[in-house]
Design a protein around this motif. Structure first.
Motif, PDB file in Angstrom:
ATOM      1  N   SER A   1      -4.255 -63.459  21.946  1.00 10.06           N
ATOM      2  CA  SER A   1      -3.801 -62.221  21.354  1.00 10.06           C
ATOM      3  C   SER A   1      -2.687 -62.865  22.909  1.00 10.06           C
ATOM      4  CB  SER A   1      -4.296 -60.825  21.837  1.00 10.06           C
ATOM      5  OG  SER A   1      -4.548 -60.880  23.239  1.00 10.06           O
ATOM      6  N   ASN A   2      -2.781 -63.773  23.743  1.00  9.58           N
ATOM      7  CA  ASN A   2      -2.346 -64.182  25.566  1.00  9.58           C
ATOM      8  C   ASN A   2      -1.558 -65.628  25.651  1.00  9.58           C
ATOM      9  OD1 ASN A   2      -5.061 -65.287  25.953  1.00  9.58           O
ATOM     10  ND2 ASN A   2      -5.083 -64.292  27.679  1.00  9.58           N
ATOM     11  N   ASP A   3      -1.446 -65.469  24.133  1.00  8.50           N
ATOM     12  CA  ASP A   3      -0.781 -67.482  23.815  1.00  8.50           C
ATOM     13  C   ASP A   3       0.645 -66.861  23.381  1.00  8.50           C
ATOM     14  OD1 ASP A   3      -2.751 -68.401  23.886  1.00  8.50           O
ATOM     15  OD2 ASP A   3      -3.155 -68.965  21.628  1.00  8.50           O
ATOM     16  N   ASP A   4       1.131 -68.110  24.644  1.00  7.47           N
ATOM     17  CA  ASP A   4       2.498 -67.556  24.905  1.00  7.47           C
ATOM     18  C   ASP A   4       2.943 -68.840  24.787  1.00  7.47           C
ATOM     19  OD1 ASP A   4       2.815 -65.645  26.174  1.00  7.47           O
ATOM     20  OD2 ASP A   4       2.715 -65.758  28.136  1.00  7.47           O
ATOM     21  N   CYS A   5       4.615 -69.016  24.458  1.00  9.94           N
ATOM     22  CA  CYS A   5       5.251 -70.493  23.853  1.00  9.94           C
ATOM     23  C   CYS A   5       5.172 -71.158  24.924  1.00  9.94           C
ATOM     24  CB  CYS A   5       6.578 -70.011  22.997  1.00  9.94           C
ATOM     25  SG  CYS A   5       7.470 -69.490  24.026  1.00  9.94           S
ATOM     26  N   MET A   6       5.638 -72.520  25.590  1.00  5.28           N
ATOM     27  CA  MET A   6       5.612 -73.515  26.281  1.00  5.28           C
ATOM     28  C   MET A   6       6.731 -72.959  27.606  1.00  5.28           C
ATOM     29  SD  MET A   6       4.798 -76.690  28.280  1.00  5.28           S
ATOM     30  CE  MET A   6       3.293 -77.023  27.539  1.00  5.28           C
ATOM     31  N   THR A   7       7.806 -72.658  27.206  1.00  5.66           N
ATOM     32  CA  THR A   7       9.866 -72.334  27.274  1.00  5.66           C
ATOM     33  C   THR A   7       8.608 -71.150  28.276  1.00  5.66           C
ATOM     34  OG1 THR A   7      10.537 -72.840  25.764  1.00  5.66           O
ATOM     35  CG2 THR A   7      11.321 -71.324  27.563  1.00  5.66           C
ATOM     36  N   CYS A   8       8.335 -70.053  27.657  1.00  2.00           N
ATOM     37  CA  CYS A   8       7.548 -68.909  28.138  1.00  2.00           C
ATOM     38  C   CYS A   8       6.413 -69.214  29.975  1.00  2.00           C
ATOM     39  CB  CYS A   8       6.983 -67.650  27.704  1.00  2.00           C
ATOM     40  SG  CYS A   8       7.818 -67.586  25.935  1.00  2.00           S
ATOM     41  N   ARG A   9       6.286 -70.189  29.534  1.00  6.45           N
ATOM     42  CA  ARG A   9       5.097 -70.702  30.713  1.00  6.45           C
ATOM     43  C   ARG A   9       5.917 -71.396  31.696  1.00  6.45           C
ATOM     44  NH1 ARG A   9      -0.960 -72.586  28.474  1.00  6.45           N
ATOM     45  NH2 ARG A   9      -1.350 -71.089  27.501  1.00  6.45           N
ATOM     46  N   VAL A  10       6.482 -71.943  30.972  1.00  9.39           N
ATOM     47  CA  VAL A  10       6.826 -72.823  32.201  1.00  9.39           C
ATOM     48  C   VAL A  10       8.245 -71.458  33.304  1.00  9.39           C
ATOM     49  CG1 VAL A  10      10.210 -74.204  32.199  1.00  9.39           C
ATOM     50  CG2 VAL A  10       6.750 -74.701  31.162  1.00  9.39           C
ATOM     51  N   ILE A  11       9.202 -71.064  32.454  1.00  6.36           N
ATOM     52  CA  ILE A  11      10.011 -69.856  32.745  1.00  6.36           C
ATOM     53  C   ILE A  11       8.983 -68.965  33.939  1.00  6.36           C
ATOM     54  CG2 ILE A  11      11.598 -67.788  32.725  1.00  6.36           C
ATOM     55  CD1 ILE A  11      12.408 -69.403  30.285  1.00  6.36           C
ATOM     56  N   GLY A  12       8.039 -68.295  33.081  1.00  4.58           N
ATOM     57  CA  GLY A  12       6.742 -67.890  34.230  1.00  4.58           C
ATOM     58  C   GLY A  12       6.666 -68.537  35.329  1.00  4.58           C
ATOM     59  N   SER A  13       5.520 -68.876  35.528  1.00  2.57           N
ATOM     60  CA  SER A  13       5.263 -70.098  36.009  1.00  2.57           C
ATOM     61  C   SER A  13       6.761 -70.663  37.481  1.00  2.57           C
ATOM     62  CB  SER A  13       4.466 -71.034  36.016  1.00  2.57           C
ATOM     63  OG  SER A  13       3.932 -70.701  35.295  1.00  2.57           O
ATOM     64  N   GLY A  14       7.915 -70.538  36.635  1.00  6.66           N
ATOM     65  CA  GLY A  14       8.354 -70.857  37.933  1.00  6.66           C
ATOM     66  C   GLY A  14       9.500 -69.756  38.700  1.00  6.66           C
ATOM     67  N   ALA A  15       9.089 -68.475  38.034  1.00  6.17           N
ATOM     68  CA  ALA A  15       9.140 -68.190  38.947  1.00  6.17           C
ATOM     69  C   ALA A  15       8.417 -66.764  39.931  1.00  6.17           C
ATOM     70  CB  ALA A  15       9.947 -66.662  37.645  1.00  6.17           C
ATOM     71  N   PHE A  16       7.143 -66.579  39.214  1.00  2.00           N
ATOM     72  CA  PHE A  16       6.229 -66.638  40.637  1.00  2.00           C
ATOM     73  C   PHE A  16       6.437 -68.069  41.449  1.00  2.00           C
ATOM     74  CE2 PHE A  16       3.531 -64.188  37.076  1.00  2.00           C
ATOM     75  CZ  PHE A  16       4.548 -63.375  38.049  1.00  2.00           C
TER      76      PHE A  16
ATOM     77  N   PHE B   1       2.232 -65.510  44.850  1.00  4.42           N
ATOM     78  CA  PHE B   1       2.748 -65.498  44.150  1.00  4.42           C
ATOM     79  C   PHE B   1       3.013 -67.556  44.121  1.00  4.42           C
ATOM     80  CE2 PHE B   1       5.175 -61.839  45.369  1.00  4.42           C
ATOM     81  CZ  PHE B   1       6.080 -60.904  44.347  1.00  4.42           C
ATOM     82  N   LEU B   2       2.296 -67.893  44.323  1.00  2.00           N
ATOM     83  CA  LEU B   2       2.018 -69.210  44.146  1.00  2.00           C
ATOM     84  C   LEU B   2       0.605 -69.372  43.678  1.00  2.00           C
ATOM     85  CD1 LEU B   2       3.219 -70.785  47.302  1.00  2.00           C
ATOM     86  CD2 LEU B   2       4.316 -70.931  44.907  1.00  2.00           C
ATOM     87  N   VAL B   3       0.171 -68.987  43.840  1.00  2.00           N
ATOM     88  CA  VAL B   3      -1.593 -68.736  43.139  1.00  2.00           C
ATOM     89  C   VAL B   3      -0.862 -67.655  41.686  1.00  2.00           C
ATOM     90  CG1 VAL B   3      -3.971 -67.359  42.832  1.00  2.00           C
ATOM     91  CG2 VAL B   3      -2.694 -68.227  45.257  1.00  2.00           C
ATOM     92  N   ALA B   4      -0.001 -66.579  41.747  1.00  2.00           N
ATOM     93  CA  ALA B   4      -0.029 -66.197  40.571  1.00  2.00           C
ATOM     94  C   ALA B   4       0.508 -67.243  39.826  1.00  2.00           C
ATOM     95  CB  ALA B   4       0.753 -64.962  40.717  1.00  2.00           C
ATOM     96  N   SER B   5       1.511 -68.057  40.304  1.00  4.40           N
ATOM     97  CA  SER B   5       2.187 -69.172  39.336  1.00  4.40           C
ATOM     98  C   SER B   5       1.598 -70.193  38.599  1.00  4.40           C
ATOM     99  CB  SER B   5       3.119 -70.526  40.738  1.00  4.40           C
ATOM    100  OG  SER B   5       3.585 -71.170  39.839  1.00  4.40           O
ATOM    101  N   ALA B   6       0.233 -70.499  39.324  1.00  7.86           N
ATOM    102  CA  ALA B   6      -0.593 -71.665  38.999  1.00  7.86           C
ATOM    103  C   ALA B   6      -1.909 -71.142  37.780  1.00  7.86           C
ATOM    104  CB  ALA B   6      -1.538 -71.944  39.933  1.00  7.86           C
ATOM    105  N   LEU B   7      -2.064 -69.194  38.352  1.00  9.91           N
ATOM    106  CA  LEU B   7      -2.489 -68.597  36.924  1.00  9.91           C
ATOM    107  C   LEU B   7      -1.906 -68.779  35.853  1.00  9.91           C
ATOM    108  CD1 LEU B   7      -4.465 -65.693  39.328  1.00  9.91           C
ATOM    109  CD2 LEU B   7      -5.494 -68.523  37.661  1.00  9.91           C
ATOM    110  N   ARG B   8      -0.496 -67.980  35.565  1.00  8.70           N
ATOM    111  CA  ARG B   8       0.681 -67.643  34.714  1.00  8.70           C
ATOM    112  C   ARG B   8       0.735 -69.527  33.761  1.00  8.70           C
ATOM    113  NH1 ARG B   8       2.070 -66.621  31.051  1.00  8.70           N
ATOM    114  NH2 ARG B   8       3.952 -66.711  30.357  1.00  8.70           N
ATOM    115  N   TRP B   9       0.404 -70.409  35.040  1.00  2.59           N
ATOM    116  CA  TRP B   9       0.624 -71.670  33.890  1.00  2.59           C
ATOM    117  C   TRP B   9      -0.764 -72.224  32.987  1.00  2.59           C
ATOM    118  CZ3 TRP B   9       4.667 -74.689  32.368  1.00  2.59           C
ATOM    119  CH2 TRP B   9       3.563 -76.270  32.153  1.00  2.59           C
TER     120      TRP B   9
END
Length: 82
Positions: free
Chosen positions: A25-40, A72-80
Protein backbone atom coordinates in the motif's frame (compact mmCIF):
# COMPACT_ATOMS: atom_id res chain seq x y z
CA UNK A 1 -37.24 9.83 -1.47
CA UNK A 2 -33.60 8.95 -1.88
CA UNK A 3 -32.85 5.52 -3.19
CA UNK A 4 -30.14 3.68 -1.30
CA UNK A 5 -26.88 3.77 -3.18
CA UNK A 6 -25.29 0.53 -4.10
CA UNK A 7 -21.54 0.65 -3.58
CA UNK A 8 -20.42 -2.39 -5.43
CA UNK A 9 -16.78 -2.96 -5.95
CA UNK A 10 -15.52 -5.20 -8.65
CA UNK A 11 -12.62 -7.17 -7.35
CA UNK A 12 -11.71 -9.61 -10.00
CA UNK A 13 -9.79 -12.60 -8.79
CA UNK A 14 -6.57 -13.25 -10.66
CA UNK A 15 -6.65 -15.97 -13.25
CA UNK A 16 -4.78 -19.12 -12.50
CA UNK A 17 -2.82 -18.49 -15.71
CA UNK A 18 -1.42 -15.10 -14.71
CA UNK A 19 1.00 -14.31 -11.94
CA UNK A 20 -0.55 -12.13 -9.27
CA UNK A 21 1.87 -9.95 -7.32
CA UNK A 22 0.12 -7.92 -4.62
CA UNK A 23 1.40 -4.36 -4.36
CA UNK A 24 2.24 -2.89 -1.03
CA UNK A 25 0.00 0.00 0.00
CA UNK A 26 2.98 2.35 0.31
CA UNK A 27 4.32 2.01 -3.23
CA UNK A 28 4.73 5.43 -4.80
CA UNK A 29 5.57 6.54 -8.27
CA UNK A 30 9.12 7.60 -9.06
CA UNK A 31 8.12 11.26 -9.30
CA UNK A 32 6.66 11.17 -5.79
CA UNK A 33 9.85 9.62 -4.44
CA UNK A 34 12.08 12.18 -6.15
CA UNK A 35 10.01 15.15 -4.98
CA UNK A 36 9.61 13.82 -1.43
CA UNK A 37 13.26 12.88 -1.04
CA UNK A 38 14.39 16.16 -2.57
CA UNK A 39 12.19 18.17 -0.22
CA UNK A 40 13.57 16.36 2.83
CA UNK A 41 17.15 16.71 1.59
CA UNK A 42 16.76 20.42 0.83
CA UNK A 43 15.28 21.04 4.27
CA UNK A 44 18.09 19.07 5.89
CA UNK A 45 20.78 20.98 4.00
CA UNK A 46 19.12 24.27 4.90
CA UNK A 47 19.04 23.31 8.57
CA UNK A 48 22.69 22.26 8.48
CA UNK A 49 23.64 25.59 6.86
CA UNK A 50 22.06 27.36 9.84
CA UNK A 51 24.66 25.73 12.10
CA UNK A 52 27.65 27.49 10.53
CA UNK A 53 29.63 29.79 12.84
CA UNK A 54 28.67 33.00 11.03
CA UNK A 55 24.91 32.30 11.25
CA UNK A 56 23.00 34.23 13.90
CA UNK A 57 21.75 32.35 16.93
CA UNK A 58 22.86 30.69 20.12
CA UNK A 59 25.02 27.60 20.41
CA UNK A 60 22.07 25.56 21.70
CA UNK A 61 19.88 26.67 18.80
CA UNK A 62 22.58 25.77 16.32
CA UNK A 63 22.95 22.30 17.82
CA UNK A 64 19.20 21.76 17.63
CA UNK A 65 19.23 22.86 13.98
CA UNK A 66 22.15 20.50 13.32
CA UNK A 67 20.21 17.60 14.82
CA UNK A 68 17.14 18.47 12.78
CA UNK A 69 19.26 18.73 9.64
CA UNK A 70 20.66 15.25 10.15
CA UNK A 71 17.16 13.90 10.87
CA UNK A 72 15.82 15.41 7.66
CA UNK A 73 18.68 13.94 5.65
CA UNK A 74 18.03 10.51 7.17
CA UNK A 75 14.32 10.95 6.39
CA UNK A 76 15.27 11.76 2.80
CA UNK A 77 17.24 8.54 2.49
CA UNK A 78 14.42 6.53 4.08
CA UNK A 79 11.84 8.16 1.81
CA UNK A 80 13.87 7.19 -1.22
CA UNK A 81 14.32 3.59 -0.05
CA UNK A 82 10.80 2.89 1.16
Amino acid sequence: MNAPESNTTSSAAPNSDSTFVPRSSNDDCMTCRVIGSGAFAATGIYALRMTRPSAPGSIVGKRIMGGLGVCFLVASALRWRM
